[in-house]
Every structure is written in C-alpha cells, then in structure tokens.
Write a protein that holds these residues in place. Structure first.
Motif, PDB file in Angstrom:
ATOM      1  N   GLU A   1      -8.524  41.881  19.114  1.00 27.03           N
ATOM      2  CA  GLU A   1      -8.174  40.619  19.761  1.00 27.03           C
ATOM      3  C   GLU A   1      -7.059  39.891  19.009  1.00 27.03           C
ATOM      4  O   GLU A   1      -6.175  39.290  19.626  1.00 27.03           O
ATOM      5  N   LYS A   2      -7.065  39.974  17.681  1.00 24.40           N
ATOM      6  CA  LYS A   2      -5.984  39.375  16.892  1.00 24.40           C
ATOM      7  C   LYS A   2      -4.650  40.045  17.202  1.00 24.40           C
ATOM      8  O   LYS A   2      -3.614  39.385  17.304  1.00 24.40           O
TER       9      LYS A   2
ATOM     10  N   GLN B   1      -3.314  38.856  20.545  1.00 23.49           N
ATOM     11  CA  GLN B   1      -2.695  37.527  20.425  1.00 23.49           C
ATOM     12  C   GLN B   1      -1.271  37.632  19.888  1.00 23.49           C
ATOM     13  O   GLN B   1      -0.368  36.961  20.377  1.00 23.49           O
ATOM     14  N   LYS B   2      -1.064  38.477  18.882  1.00 22.88           N
ATOM     15  CA  LYS B   2       0.282  38.654  18.313  1.00 22.88           C
ATOM     16  C   LYS B   2       1.239  39.242  19.343  1.00 22.88           C
ATOM     17  O   LYS B   2       2.389  38.804  19.462  1.00 22.88           O
TER      18      LYS B   2
ATOM     19  N   LYS C   1       1.011  39.151  22.673  1.00 21.45           N
ATOM     20  CA  LYS C   1       1.271  38.184  23.742  1.00 21.45           C
ATOM     21  C   LYS C   1       2.206  37.082  23.269  1.00 21.45           C
ATOM     22  O   LYS C   1       3.083  36.649  24.015  1.00 21.45           O
ATOM     23  N   ALA C   2       2.060  36.637  22.028  1.00 25.75           N
ATOM     24  CA  ALA C   2       2.944  35.619  21.471  1.00 25.75           C
ATOM     25  C   ALA C   2       4.389  36.109  21.398  1.00 25.75           C
ATOM     26  O   ALA C   2       5.330  35.329  21.491  1.00 25.75           O
TER      27      ALA C   2
END
Length: 50
Positions: free
Chosen positions: A30-31, A34-35, A37-38
């Motif tokens: 999940e981390k 997030q990276k 998608k950012a």
C-alpha cells in the motif's frame, strides 16, 4: 532511489504494464501504491496466492 518518470500516453498508443514490486506484507504494498499514484501512475494491488 531515482525519481519516477511521469507516464505519457497518446491516443491509439500501445501500453504496457509493469509490476513494480512483490510484497509479503500488504502495508508495504500500500505504501508503494501511494508513491506510484503521487508520481502520476495508475497503480493497483493484485493478490497472488501460492
């Protein structure tokens, strides 16, 4: 770690999928999502059972 390049697409362009990691702990996956998608990538978690 190198910065991720922004995805670039054009109409009717062939697209390729790349697996960005393999994790045994969902929180780590999940981390990474997030990276990605950012950085502008469309990212998802796919679950593979042994």
């Amino acid at each position: 770690m190198e910065p991720l390049a922004r995805p670039q697409t054009e109409v009717n362009e062939t697209l390729y999928r790349v697996m960005a990691g393999y994790y045994s702990v969902r929180e780590n996956a999940e981390k990474q999502i997030q990276k990605l998608k950012a950085a502008g990538f469309d990212a998802t978690i796919m679950i593979f059972n042994k």
